[in-house]
Design a protein around this motif. Structure first.
Motif, mmCIF file in Angstrom:
data_model
loop_
_atom_site.group_PDB
_atom_site.id
_atom_site.type_symbol
_atom_site.label_atom_id
_atom_site.label_comp_id
_atom_site.label_asym_id
_atom_site.label_seq_id
_atom_site.Cartn_x
_atom_site.Cartn_y
_atom_site.Cartn_z
ATOM 1 N N UNK A 26 11.213 60.837 35.903
ATOM 2 C CA UNK A 26 11.688 59.744 35.041
ATOM 3 C C UNK A 26 11.634 60.165 33.575
ATOM 4 N N UNK A 27 10.529 60.824 33.189
ATOM 5 C CA UNK A 27 10.421 61.338 31.815
ATOM 6 C C UNK A 27 11.608 62.265 31.530
ATOM 7 N N UNK A 28 12.002 63.017 32.550
ATOM 8 C CA UNK A 28 13.106 63.951 32.391
ATOM 9 C C UNK A 28 14.476 63.283 32.429
ATOM 10 N N UNK A 29 14.494 61.975 32.548
ATOM 11 C CA UNK A 29 15.758 61.260 32.459
ATOM 12 C C UNK A 29 16.312 60.735 33.773
ATOM 13 N N UNK A 30 15.615 61.015 34.874
ATOM 14 C CA UNK A 30 16.147 60.576 36.173
ATOM 15 C C UNK A 30 15.667 59.159 36.500
ATOM 16 N N UNK A 31 16.247 58.193 35.843
ATOM 17 C CA UNK A 31 15.791 56.814 35.984
ATOM 18 C C UNK A 31 16.042 56.235 37.372
ATOM 19 N N UNK A 32 16.943 56.844 38.128
ATOM 20 C CA UNK A 32 17.243 56.325 39.471
ATOM 21 C C UNK A 32 15.988 56.285 40.346
ATOM 22 N N UNK A 33 15.002 57.124 40.003
ATOM 23 C CA UNK A 33 13.741 57.124 40.754
ATOM 24 C C UNK A 33 13.100 55.732 40.758
ATOM 25 N N UNK A 34 13.337 54.974 39.684
ATOM 26 C CA UNK A 34 12.753 53.634 39.594
ATOM 27 C C UNK A 34 13.266 52.710 40.695
ATOM 28 N N UNK A 35 14.365 53.076 41.328
ATOM 29 C CA UNK A 35 14.892 52.259 42.407
ATOM 30 C C UNK A 35 14.428 52.704 43.783
ATOM 31 N N UNK A 36 13.594 53.719 43.789
ATOM 32 C CA UNK A 36 13.216 54.359 45.062
ATOM 33 C C UNK A 36 12.120 53.606 45.812
ATOM 34 N N UNK A 37 11.449 52.695 45.106
ATOM 35 C CA UNK A 37 10.374 51.958 45.767
ATOM 36 C C UNK A 37 9.083 52.747 45.857
ATOM 37 N N UNK A 38 8.859 53.635 44.912
ATOM 38 C CA UNK A 38 7.610 54.411 44.901
ATOM 39 C C UNK A 38 6.767 54.005 43.693
ATOM 40 N N UNK A 39 5.525 54.457 43.652
ATOM 41 C CA UNK A 39 4.654 54.221 42.504
ATOM 42 C C UNK A 39 4.716 55.491 41.635
ATOM 43 N N UNK A 40 5.555 55.464 40.590
ATOM 44 C CA UNK A 40 5.885 56.709 39.884
ATOM 45 C C UNK A 40 4.966 56.984 38.706
ATOM 46 N N UNK A 41 3.658 56.901 38.953
ATOM 47 C CA UNK A 41 2.687 57.141 37.890
ATOM 48 C C UNK A 41 1.667 58.165 38.384
ATOM 49 N N UNK A 42 1.327 59.105 37.527
ATOM 50 C CA UNK A 42 0.344 60.132 37.896
ATOM 51 C C UNK A 42 -0.942 59.504 38.441
ATOM 52 N N UNK A 43 -1.572 60.201 39.397
ATOM 53 C CA UNK A 43 -2.815 59.691 39.955
ATOM 54 C C UNK A 43 -2.832 59.655 41.475
ATOM 55 N N UNK A 44 -1.712 60.007 42.091
ATOM 56 C CA UNK A 44 -1.660 60.125 43.549
ATOM 57 C C UNK A 44 -1.418 61.580 43.919
ATOM 58 N N UNK A 45 -2.221 62.128 44.811
ATOM 59 C CA UNK A 45 -2.095 63.544 45.202
ATOM 60 C C UNK A 45 -2.297 63.671 46.714
ATOM 61 N N UNK A 46 -1.427 64.436 47.376
ATOM 62 C CA UNK A 46 -1.636 64.669 48.813
ATOM 63 C C UNK A 46 -2.933 65.432 49.065
ATOM 64 N N UNK A 47 -3.563 65.135 50.175
ATOM 65 C CA UNK A 47 -4.761 65.860 50.605
ATOM 66 C C UNK A 47 -4.342 66.809 51.721
ATOM 67 N N UNK A 48 -4.559 68.098 51.504
ATOM 68 C CA UNK A 48 -4.110 69.100 52.470
ATOM 69 C C UNK A 48 -5.290 69.740 53.180
ATOM 70 N N UNK A 49 -5.069 70.108 54.428
ATOM 71 C CA UNK A 49 -6.041 70.929 55.166
ATOM 72 C C UNK A 49 -5.228 71.894 56.000
ATOM 73 N N UNK A 50 -5.541 73.190 55.838
ATOM 74 C CA UNK A 50 -4.786 74.225 56.543
ATOM 75 C C UNK A 50 -3.280 74.070 56.301
ATOM 76 N N UNK A 51 -2.940 73.707 55.066
ATOM 77 C CA UNK A 51 -1.533 73.622 54.712
ATOM 78 C C UNK A 51 -0.814 72.387 55.205
ATOM 79 N N UNK A 52 -1.548 71.443 55.764
ATOM 80 C CA UNK A 52 -0.917 70.226 56.264
ATOM 81 C C UNK A 52 -1.418 68.988 55.520
#
Lengths: 156, 156, 156, 156
Positions: free
Chosen positions: C103-129
């Protein structure tokens, strides 16, 4: 296969008598699209054979939609109901008939549980684990249940 | 077929320039399950050929789900996104790319419209009428668009 | 551990540049409660050390809540935001910062995606999954991201 | 402690007999995370001791989530149900069993109330004030109630 159906049947009757009695099957890996497609096709084929226009949904072990088909002429409400039956079956690891039977038996509090308490949703098991569920809607509750069983039977 | 793709292309560019300009195609009868199944299969086959794990949804001319499949390994968010792309395409009788282009062009008000403004949703036409739409999600927006076109092309 | 952080960092930067480029990590088994508890505790401990009142959520590989804690004095909105960050990270297998950067880069369409577009969410991986994700809310977006990383680091 | 359990018991029986009779306890300050964590840990420890996979939620006096844990192997539906039990208990300052008993007694109108009318949600009191509630799900309703009481007992 026979053993799997037996487990499902036992689980259903246990759940009918009293909620959550007996050890429910553990969750397993999510059902593969190949299997989900086969389950949907088998259920819809049987529905067509019986001239019943129906919606059939298969969700994975996380309750997420994997495959869905709706025959021509199926009532629109069945789109949502079929999916919710499948989701309920995964979320509570039992056939939706268990909830319907509970209400028939007088336990009206189930209506507040936020589940789809109508026959037609059945967990899909592999090696004793819940890998997903099928949900069927479009006919009477018992008809939905029969078609759902036809889908279960395709999961070899 | 060629003619149909042409119409879709014209419609997309019309929608890009300004909203709802030009006569949008009228709604027709709902897409049959046979056709919906063919569209989903063609799209998923092309996605598989390109090694893209994707979710593909087809809705009818009322925006109601007819068929859905999600390949193994598809991100879970695509289940919802694919369906919303298809629904958006029927509800506004244009490809979702039109909305994305509008936002790229500075029209952020589109974000308040309640649509899925990402490429990958395309109306399905027959004899010039909207009989449904396909929605694809799982890759980049342009990838989703290419796979959706593969689905459209299967509707002979 | 180092390798896991590296993968997460690479994934984030890839996603920042263009959506869904590069092969995303596949989904794995759901994170165990012991691990989820450790991740939440580590994140909240670091937040407390920095005197930041925060909410921390961990969801499993199906996006379903496993553990959650909210420190005294945390803003109520963070309860929902922390959970949606975690869910977004699982559903799209990338840090929520990727969406924010888009979004910072100008892709405002992301705002329509239904996601929470704010830093602070990170996937948890184990053995690459992807076995789940952490979501943190309560501070500025970069602060939320730092605390989330402290949670990720506890997953040895 | 004993006094507090007594109050809870009285409140439960009052609520069972007729709705909203007797003076309900007033709302107090929101439960602290330290206390909420202790309540969740005690409940889950007792559930583990009884080999019951369960979800446990604690909300504050505003009905907002403070702490949540779900044991491995807990049915997914319990994530939602545990939280709704806790919320119901705070919103109406009574154990959810009061609603279940009301329905058992024939008062089906309760089903229109938008509450979770199944045993397993209990208000958490301090100095006679509602500082939050615990919600437990995963077993039979009576099992959920027993585990919830184990959580209540940890609030010294």
């Amino acid at each position: 296969m026979k053993r799997r159906l037996l487990i499902a049947a036992l689980m259903a009757s246990a759940a009918t008598g009293a909620f959550a009695q007996g050890a429910p099957p553990p969750y397993g890996a999510p059902i593969a699209i190949e299997d989900a497609r086969r389950v949907v096709a088998a259920a819809l084929a049987e529905a067509t054979r019986q001239s019943l226009p129906m919606a059939v949904a298969v969700v994975d072990s996380g309750g997420h939609l994997v495959a869905f088909e709706r025959a021509d002429g199926t009532q629109l409400g069945s789109i949502r109901v079929a999916q919710e039956k499948a989701r309920t079956s995964v979320e509570f690891r039992r056939p939706t008939k268990a909830f319907e039977d509970g209400i028939v038996g007088g336990r009206n509090a189930i209506l507040g549980l936020g589940v789809m308490p109508i026959e037609g949703g059945i967990p899909l098991l592999r090696d004793g684990r819940v890998i997903g569920a099928i949900g069927v809607s479009g006919g009477t509750a018992p008809q939905d249940g029969v078609i759902a069983q036809a889908g279960v039977a395709a999961l070899r």
